[in-house]
Design an enzyme around this catalytic site. Structure first.
Site, PDB file in Angstrom:
ATOM      1  N   GLU A   1       0.841  -1.198   0.000  1.00 32.14           N
ATOM      2  CA  GLU A   1       0.000   0.000   0.000  1.00 32.14           C
ATOM      3  C   GLU A   1       0.878   1.250   0.000  1.00 32.14           C
ATOM      4  O   GLU A   1       1.691   1.444   0.895  1.00 32.14           O
ATOM      5  CB  GLU A   1      -0.883   0.002   1.261  1.00 32.14           C
ATOM      6  CG  GLU A   1      -1.614   1.319   1.484  1.00 32.14           C
ATOM      7  CD  GLU A   1      -2.337   1.398   2.836  1.00 32.14           C
ATOM      8  OE1 GLU A   1      -2.245   0.447   3.643  1.00 32.14           O
ATOM      9  OE2 GLU A   1      -2.990   2.431   3.071  1.00 32.14           O
TER      10      GLU A   1
ATOM     11  N   ASP B   1      -1.040  -0.863   5.756  1.00 30.62           N
ATOM     12  CA  ASP B   1      -0.935  -0.264   7.081  1.00 30.62           C
ATOM     13  C   ASP B   1      -1.893  -0.940   8.053  1.00 30.62           C
ATOM     14  O   ASP B   1      -2.951  -1.426   7.662  1.00 30.62           O
ATOM     15  CB  ASP B   1      -1.289   1.231   7.015  1.00 30.62           C
ATOM     16  CG  ASP B   1      -0.162   2.047   6.401  1.00 30.62           C
ATOM     17  OD1 ASP B   1       0.992   1.578   6.452  1.00 30.62           O
ATOM     18  OD2 ASP B   1      -0.444   3.133   5.863  1.00 30.62           O
TER      19      ASP B   1
ATOM     20  N   ASP C   1      -4.136   0.070   9.870  1.00 26.73           N
ATOM     21  CA  ASP C   1      -5.221   0.979  10.262  1.00 26.73           C
ATOM     22  C   ASP C   1      -6.457   0.697   9.399  1.00 26.73           C
ATOM     23  O   ASP C   1      -6.469  -0.240   8.600  1.00 26.73           O
ATOM     24  CB  ASP C   1      -4.767   2.441  10.140  1.00 26.73           C
ATOM     25  CG  ASP C   1      -4.336   2.785   8.712  1.00 26.73           C
ATOM     26  OD1 ASP C   1      -4.634   1.992   7.791  1.00 26.73           O
ATOM     27  OD2 ASP C   1      -3.699   3.833   8.528  1.00 26.73           O
TER      28      ASP C   1
ATOM     29  N   ASP D   1      -7.824   2.308   6.891  1.00 23.42           N
ATOM     30  CA  ASP D   1      -7.618   2.400   5.449  1.00 23.42           C
ATOM     31  C   ASP D   1      -6.908   1.164   4.916  1.00 23.42           C
ATOM     32  O   ASP D   1      -7.258   0.640   3.858  1.00 23.42           O
ATOM     33  CB  ASP D   1      -6.754   3.625   5.106  1.00 23.42           C
ATOM     34  CG  ASP D   1      -7.616   4.870   4.963  1.00 23.42           C
ATOM     35  OD1 ASP D   1      -8.860   4.720   4.955  1.00 23.42           O
ATOM     36  OD2 ASP D   1      -7.038   5.966   4.860  1.00 23.42           O
TER      37      ASP D   1
END
Ligand code: 0RA
Length: 639
Positions: free
Chosen positions: A429, A502, A504, A506
Site C-alpha cells: 500500500e 498499514d 489501520d 484504510d
C-alpha cells in the site's frame, strides 16, 4: 423405508490398520493444520448425519470442553456393540480401531453417505490422544475408552437404559497434540459447517455449545425450509429481485436432486453445489447440468414471450447467471469425487438428471410465475447489453489480450529468481512504503508491486470497468495467471503473494478490496493458499540495549512488563509502513526468518460469498451488523 438391511456386526468389512493413519495423517484428513483438526469433528458429525439420512437421528450436539476436547452426541441407532465374529471383539471396538471398518463401504447398508470425510471414525480415534465413546443401545448404556487409537478399557455395560431414553452415540475426543500443529477448535469454523449441514438436511436439529467461554450461549440450527433458507441466508445482504425462492426437487434412478435459486440486483453469481453434503467447490456434473438447464430455460421463456427481440440474440450463460444465488444439492448412493482436492463430482449420469429436473421444474415455475420469470429475463438482458456494449467497443477483448501480451508493469520491481517456487510478491500500500520495501527487500527472491491509489471495488463493477483500473491491471500482469475462465495457475510467477498494508482502517479497507478482487477473479489463488497478509508490528520498544516489536497494545504492555521492568527507554509507534525505514521494514515484516504472516484461505465459499457481499455491497445495515459482530476479533476478518 423399504427393504431395510439387517445391520449387525457381521456386515462390517475390514481393510487396514490405524498405524498407517498415524504415520501419514495428511493422506486421510488432508493436512495436520487447523483445517485437518476441524475435519475430525466433521467426520464424527458426518456419521451422525448419515444416521439422520437413514431416518434414525434428529438431534446432534457438539460440545467444546474447557480441557480442549470435543463431544459429538447424536440420537441415532448407536454404534453396534454385539460381538464381531471375525475379530471376536465388540463391533464398536472394531469400528474404532480398524481402518475402513465402518458400515459405509457396504453400499447396501447405507443409502447415502459422505465421500470426502467418509474415512471413518477410526481415523479420528487414531489421531486422538484419548477417545471415549458412550452408546445407548440394546437396552443399556455402554462405554469404552481408547488411548492413541488403542483400547484402554474393555467395553463396559454401565447401566440399563430407561424405557423412555433414546438410543444414540456420544463420542468425546482429545486431538493428539503431537500430530496437530494446533489443537484449538475455532467455534466459528465449526458453526459454518454445522449451519450448512442443517440447511442441507432439513429436520435435523444441530446445537453447538462452548464451555471454554461460559458467557457465550449455545447456537442452534434447524431449517425446515432446507436449501430455500440457505439461499435466503446467502442473500441477506443482497437485494433480491423477486420474493419467493425458486425450488425444484426430483428423484430419478435413486439420485435425489434439489435446487433453490433467487435472482438479485448484484453482479456476482453466488452458486454453490453439494453432493452428499460435501461442498463440491471444484464443481462437476451436477453444476454443469444446472448451468446448461438454467441458460436454456431462461432463453426458452424469453423467446416464447418475445423478450429478446431488441437484443437480437440468445442470452449467454454468463448473462443469465449475473446476480444469481443458487444452491444445488444432490444425494447419490455412489458418488465419485475427482479433482485436485477431491471436490469435483464425476458421476456423468448426474448431468442429465439435474438438467431434466431444472428444465422441467423451473420451466413450470416460470409459466406459473410470469412476474418472476420476467424480472429474471430483464436482469439477464441488462447483463447481455452491457456485455455486448463492451464487446462492440472491443474494449474487453483488447484489454484481455493486452493482459497476455504486455510486458511486466513498470511499477513492478521484480526479483532475480525466475523460479516461481521460491519467489514472493509483496503488494504494498502506497508509493512511499513501496520505496522502502524496494530498498529493504532481498532482491534475489522478493518482488515489490506498490499500489498508488485505492483499487476499484470489483463487487460493484463489471469486468470491462475492472480492467480499466491501472492498479488491477498491474497486479494481473505481475501475477501472470490471467483471470476468470482463463485463469491458469501454471502461469503464477510467485509462490507467495503477500499483501502489505498499514495496520489501520484504510489499510484494512485496501486489503479487503484486494481480497475481493482475488476472490472474484482469481479464486484458485486463495483456495490453494498462495495469498498471505503480512502483519507489520504496531510498536517498537527499546530497553537495556534490546529491541522488541509488538503487534498490538496488549503485546506492548506484556513486553514492557516482562523485558523492561515496567520502564522502557523508548516506545515507537509506527503510524504507517511509510514511517519505517528500509531496514526496519526488512526486520519486522519482510525477513522470512522473523516476519509474521497470516495465510488467507477460503474455508467455506458460501460464507466467503456472504462476507464479500456484506462488506462490499450496497446494503448498509447488514454491513454494520457484521462489523459489530466481528469487532471483538479486531479488524481481522477470517474468511
Ligand atoms: C456402524 C453401523 C451402524 C451405525 C454406526 C456405525 C454409527 C456410527 C456413528 C458414529 C457417530 N454416531 C454414529 N452412529 C451410528 C448401524 C447400526 C444399526 O444397524 O443399528
Amino acid at each position: 423405508m423399504v427393504d431395510e438391511p439387517e445391520y449387525g456386526a457381521g456386515q462390517i468389512q475390514v481393510l487396514e490398520g490405524l498405524e498407517a493413519v498415524q504415520k501419514r495423517p495428511a493422506m486421510y484428513i488432508g493436512s495436520t493444520d487447523d483445517r485437518g483438526l476441524h475435519h475430525l469433528v466433521d467426520e464424527v458429525v458426518d456419521n451422525a448425519i448419515d444416521e439422520a439420512l437413514a431416518g434414525y437421528c434428529s438431534e446432534i450436539e457438539v460440545l467444546l470442553h474447557e480441557d480442549g476436547s470435543v463431544t459429538v452426541a447424536d440420537d441415532g441407532r448407536g454404534i453396534p456393540v454385539d460381538t464381531h465374529e471375525e475379530y471376536d471383539r465388540p463391533a464398536v471396538e472394531v469400528i474404532l480401531t480398524v481402518l475402513h471398518a465402518g458400515g459405509k463401504f457396504d453400499t447396501k447398508s447405507y443409502q447415502v453417505s459422505g465421500g470426502l470425510h467418509g474415512v471413518g471414525v477410526s481415523v479420528v480415534n487414531a489421531l486422538s490422544a484419548k477417545l471415549v465413546v458412550e452408546i445407548r443401545r440394546d437396552g443399556a448404556v455402554w462405554r469404552q475408552t481408547f488411548e492413541d487409537g488403542h483400547p484402554a478399557s474393555e467395553l463396559e455395560r454401565l447401566r440399563d437404559l430407561e424405557s423412555d431414553e433414546p438410543s444414540g452415540t456420544d463420542i468425546r475426543f482429545w486431538p493428539n497434540e503431537e500430530i496437530f500443529e494446533t489443537t484449538e477448535f475455532r467455534r466459528s469454523v465449526l458453526e459454518n459447517r454445522l449451519r450448512e449441514l442443517a440447511f442441507l438436511n432439513p429436520g435435523v436439529h444441530i446445537t453447538i455449545d462452548d464451555d471454554r467461554d461460559p458467557e457465550s450461549p449455545p447456537s442452534t440450527y434447524e431449517f425446515e425450509g432446507g436449501i430455500r433458507e440457505f439461499v435466503e441466508y446467502l442473500n441477506e445482504s443482497r437485494q433480491a429481485l423477486h420474493r419467493d425462492v425458486i425450488y425444484v426437487e426430483n428423484d430419478e434412478a435413486d439420485i435425489q436432486v434439489e435446487v433453490a435459486a433467487q435472482m438479485t440486483e448484484d453482479l456476482q453469481p453466488s452458486i454453490h453445489a453439494f453432493a452428499n453434503n460435501i461442498n463440491t467447490r471444484e464443481g462437476g456434473s451436477h453444476l454443469t447440468g444446472f448451468k446448461t438447464a438454467w441458460t436454456r430455460t431462461v432463453n426458452d421463456y424469453a423467446n416464447e414471450n418475445g423478450l429478446l427481440d431488441a437484443l437480437e440474440e440468445n442470452l449467454k450463460g454468463e448473462d443469465v447467471r449475473e446476480g444469481l444465488t443458487a444452491v444445488i444439492s444432490i444425494k447419490h448412493p455412489d458418488p465419485q469425487f475427482e479433482g485436485q482436492t477431491k471436490t469435483k463430482l464425476g458421476n456423468s449420469e448426474v448431468r442429465g438428471i439435474v438438467e431434466r429436473a431444472v428444465n422441467d421444474g423451473v420451466g413450470t415455475y416460470f409459466k406459473e410465475h410470469p412476474d418472476t420469470a420476467e424480472v429474471i429475463v430483464a436482469k439477464a438482458v441488462e447483463a447481455a447489453k452491457a456485455r455486448k456494449a463492451a464487446e462492440q467497443a472491443e474494449e474487453l477483448t483488447r484489454r484481455k489480450s493486452a493482459l497476455e501480451t504486455t510486458s511486466l508493469p513498470g511499477k513492478l520491481a521484480d526479483c532475480q529468481s525466475r523460479d516461481p517456487a521460491d519467489a514472493e510478491l509483496f503488494v504494498v500500500e502506497g508509493d512511499s512504503a513501496g520505496g522502502s520495501a524496494k530498498q529493504g527487500r532481498n532482491p534475489k527472491f522478493q518482488a515489490i508491486l506498490p499500489l498508488s491509489g485505492k483499487i476499484l471495488n470489483v463487487e460493484k463493477h463489471r469486468l470491462d470497468r475492472v480492467l480499466e483500473n491501472n492498479e488491477i491491471r498491474s497486479l494481473i500482469t505481475a501475477l501472470g495467471t490471467g483471470i476468470g475462465e482463463e485463469f491458469d495457475i501454471d502461469g503464477l510467477r510467485y509462490e507467495k503473494v503477500l499483501l502489505l498494508v498499514d495496520a489501520d482502517v484504510d489499510g484494512a479497507h485496501i486489503r479487503t478490496l484486494l481480497l475481493t478482487f482475488l476472490y472474484r477473479h482469481m479464486r484458485p489463488l486463495l483456495e490453494q493458499g498462495h495469498v498471505y497478509a503480512s502483519q507489520p508490528p504496531l510498536y517498537r520498544i527499546r530497553c537495556g540495549g534490546e529491541t522488541y516489536d509488538a503487534m498490538n497494545d496488549a503485546e506492548r504492555e506484556q513486553i514492557i512488563e516482562e523485558h523492561c521492568d515496567g520502564s522502557p527507554s523508548q516506545v515507537q509507534r509506527f503510524k504507517g509502513l511509510g514511517e519505517m525505514n528500509p531496514e526496519q521494514l526488512w526486520d519486522t515484516t519482510m525477513n522470512p526468518e522473523t516476519r509474521i504472516l497470516k495465510r488467507i484461505t477460503i474455508e467455506d465459499a458460501a460464507a466467503a460469498d456472504r462476507i464479500f457481499s456484506t462488506l462490499m455491497g450496497d446494503a448498509v445495515e447488514p454491513r454494520k451488523q457484521f462489523i459489530q459482530e466481528h469487532a471483538p476479533e479486531a479488524e481481522w476478518i477470517d474468511i
